[in-house]
Design an enzyme around this catalytic site. Structure first.
Site, PDB file in Angstrom:
ATOM      1  N   ASP A 156       0.810  -1.224   0.000  1.00  0.00           N
ATOM      2  CA  ASP A 156       0.000   0.000   0.000  1.00  0.00           C
ATOM      3  C   ASP A 156       0.839   1.267   0.000  1.00  0.00           C
ATOM      4  O   ASP A 156       0.343   2.347   0.344  1.00  0.00           O
ATOM      5  CB  ASP A 156      -0.935   0.009   1.207  1.00  0.00           C
ATOM      6  CG  ASP A 156      -2.169  -0.855   0.983  1.00  0.00           C
ATOM      7  OD1 ASP A 156      -2.606  -0.977  -0.182  1.00  0.00           O
ATOM      8  OD2 ASP A 156      -2.696  -1.415   1.963  1.00  0.00           O
ATOM      9  N   ASP A 216      -7.459  -4.747  -3.606  1.00  0.00           N
ATOM     10  CA  ASP A 216      -7.013  -3.408  -3.245  1.00  0.00           C
ATOM     11  C   ASP A 216      -5.747  -2.991  -4.000  1.00  0.00           C
ATOM     12  O   ASP A 216      -5.499  -1.794  -4.202  1.00  0.00           O
ATOM     13  CB  ASP A 216      -6.716  -3.318  -1.744  1.00  0.00           C
ATOM     14  CG  ASP A 216      -7.731  -4.017  -0.860  1.00  0.00           C
ATOM     15  OD1 ASP A 216      -8.259  -5.058  -1.273  1.00  0.00           O
ATOM     16  OD2 ASP A 216      -7.970  -3.536   0.263  1.00  0.00           O
TER      17      ASP A 216
END
Length: 428
Positions: free
Chosen positions: A145, A204
């Site tokens: 991320d 994601d």
């Protein structure tokens, strides 16, 4: 059969009352008719009640952005220098996180957006201070991320200030991200382990590809682009079901590249459609099309959008339940974070499609923004721990962050407001 005669042997007009009550006096009946007629005339002459006018979306956008500015200036004032706002706990106290946590880029990113909206130099200074805390994250190779963290913060800062000192930080961040890529699987690894599998990949990850597309353009090195495209293509091949919903987690075999399992971590079940996962996919493929102009990404984005908007479990106000297949619908939790991401993605997607779809997507995005801007979701000044939106759902299966504000819900809500504002200005 009743018969009536008069002197001229002509049958008079018979009312229903005459037939039922032949002995009733006719003058009384006529009087009643006359009164009714006058009443009808009086009613017909009265003005029709005015319909309540809908507040213009432009006004809603400005009001919501003003609220965001107030809340986030207050948030900055009370937040420790090296921490970032994450959510509220069950007692309503602020939950923060250090720079290593995946949500750390959203607060500085939101400040950058609010500076863009206002030109307020105090907001710019706040954004600079909060962004600088993340500098060491450029070397974090343990976190898929890093795109969220660095592009939302440093990326928005570079876009608005043109300060080239930021470029090496973002390039190094891209290097850290691609260190998690495996040639055999063709995708970027997410967590280190999940349920015994050592190469899990979550939907994601599509969001973090934007950092790689940026790096390819700025550096001229095509490796970033190639890795981003490989990941996007493999995700289309493996992550989606026939109905165009996506799994949350896939486990890959690094020796063969084959998918070993399709699971969920944050959804209701392995085969359910976790709402924020669908939002990540929609946003990710809309972005991928914007960066590559590859039609298969546009088609994938439309498939996901239509799955969401045509789903029988999507409420009329377009704020989805935390999972489209949650077992307790309609008494389940709504997820403002998924709604905010969806609205922002739909606004961008509307610019790439033709009239019918354009109207569908823009209408849906506007409905979401209207709903999130009403008192049920938009926090009052000084409340909600200085977050902007209420009623987000982080990780329901883990009983974590349920029906609370979330920093990423705020970020994508602000982004959606600014995107729609710019779109309206361009059209006008």
């Amino acid at each position: 059969m009743l018969k009536f005669h008069n002197q001229n042997n002509v049958t008079p007009f018979l009312s229903s009352r005459d037939l039922l009550y032949p002995s009733s006096p006719r003058p009384y009946f006529l009087s009643v008719c006359f009164v009714i007629l006058l009443a009808l005339i009086f009613i017909s002459c009265q003005p029709m009640p005015k319909e309540k006018k809908e507040t213009p979306i432009e006004e809603i956008i400005e009001t919501s952005l003003d609220r965001a500015i107030h809340q986030y200036k207050q948030m900055h004032a009370v937040l420790p220098d090296t921490l970032f706002p994450r959510s509220l706990d069950k007692e309503g106290k602020l939950v923060t996180n250090p720079r290593q946590w995946w949500t750390s880029g959203f607060f500085p990113g939101s400040l950058w957006y609010l500076f863009e909206h206002t030109g307020d130099e105090s907001l710019k200074q706040m954004a600079l201070e909060r962004t600088a805390v993340l500098e060491k994250e450029q070397y974090n190779t343990m976190d898929h991320d890093i795109g969220f963290k660095m592009l939302c913060s440093y990326g928005n800062g570079l876009r608005l200030t043109k300060d080239s000192i930021t470029i090496p930080i973002l390039i190094q961040s891209s290097e850290s991200l691609i260190s998690r890529f495996n040639d055999t699987t063709g995708v970027i690894k997410s967590w280190e382990e999940f349920k015994g599998y050592t190469y899990p990949v979550i939907i994601d990850n599509m969001m973090n590809l934007e950092l790689l597309f940026w790096a390819s353009k700025v550096s001229g090195n095509h490796k970033y682009y190639d890795i981003a495209v490989s990941h996007a293509n493999k995700t289309i091949d493996n992550h989606f079901r026939e109905d165009n919903s996506s799994y949350h987690v896939l486990a890959y075999d690094t020796n063969t590249g084959k998918v070993l399992a399709k699971m969920t971590a944050q959804g209701a079940a392995d085969e359910s459609a976790w709402a924020r996962g669908q939002a990540w996919g929609l946003y990710g493929y809309t972005m991928a099309y914007s960066e590559t102009k590859d039609q298969k990404y546009l088609k994938q984005a439309e498939k996901i959008a239509n799955f969401i908007l045509d789903h029988p479990n999507l409420p009329e106000d377009h704020i989805p339940y935390w999972d489209f297949n949650a077992p307790d619908i309609p008494n389940s939790y709504r997820d403002a974070s998924a709604a905010a991401i969806i609205s922002s993605a739909l606004i961008e997607l509307s610019e790439y499609v033709k009239d019918a779809s354009k109207n569908k997507y823009l209408t849906a995005a506007s409905i979401i923004i209207r709903t999130l801007s009403n008192e049920n979701y938009l926090a009052k000044e000084g409340e909600n721990g200085n977050f902007i939106l209420k009623h987000g759902v982080g990780h329901k299966p883990a009983n974590s962050e349920i029906d609370v504000p979330l920093s990423y819900a705020d970020y994508y809500f602000i982004e959606a407001l600014i995107r729609l504002k710019k779109l309206k200005e361009r059209v006008e």
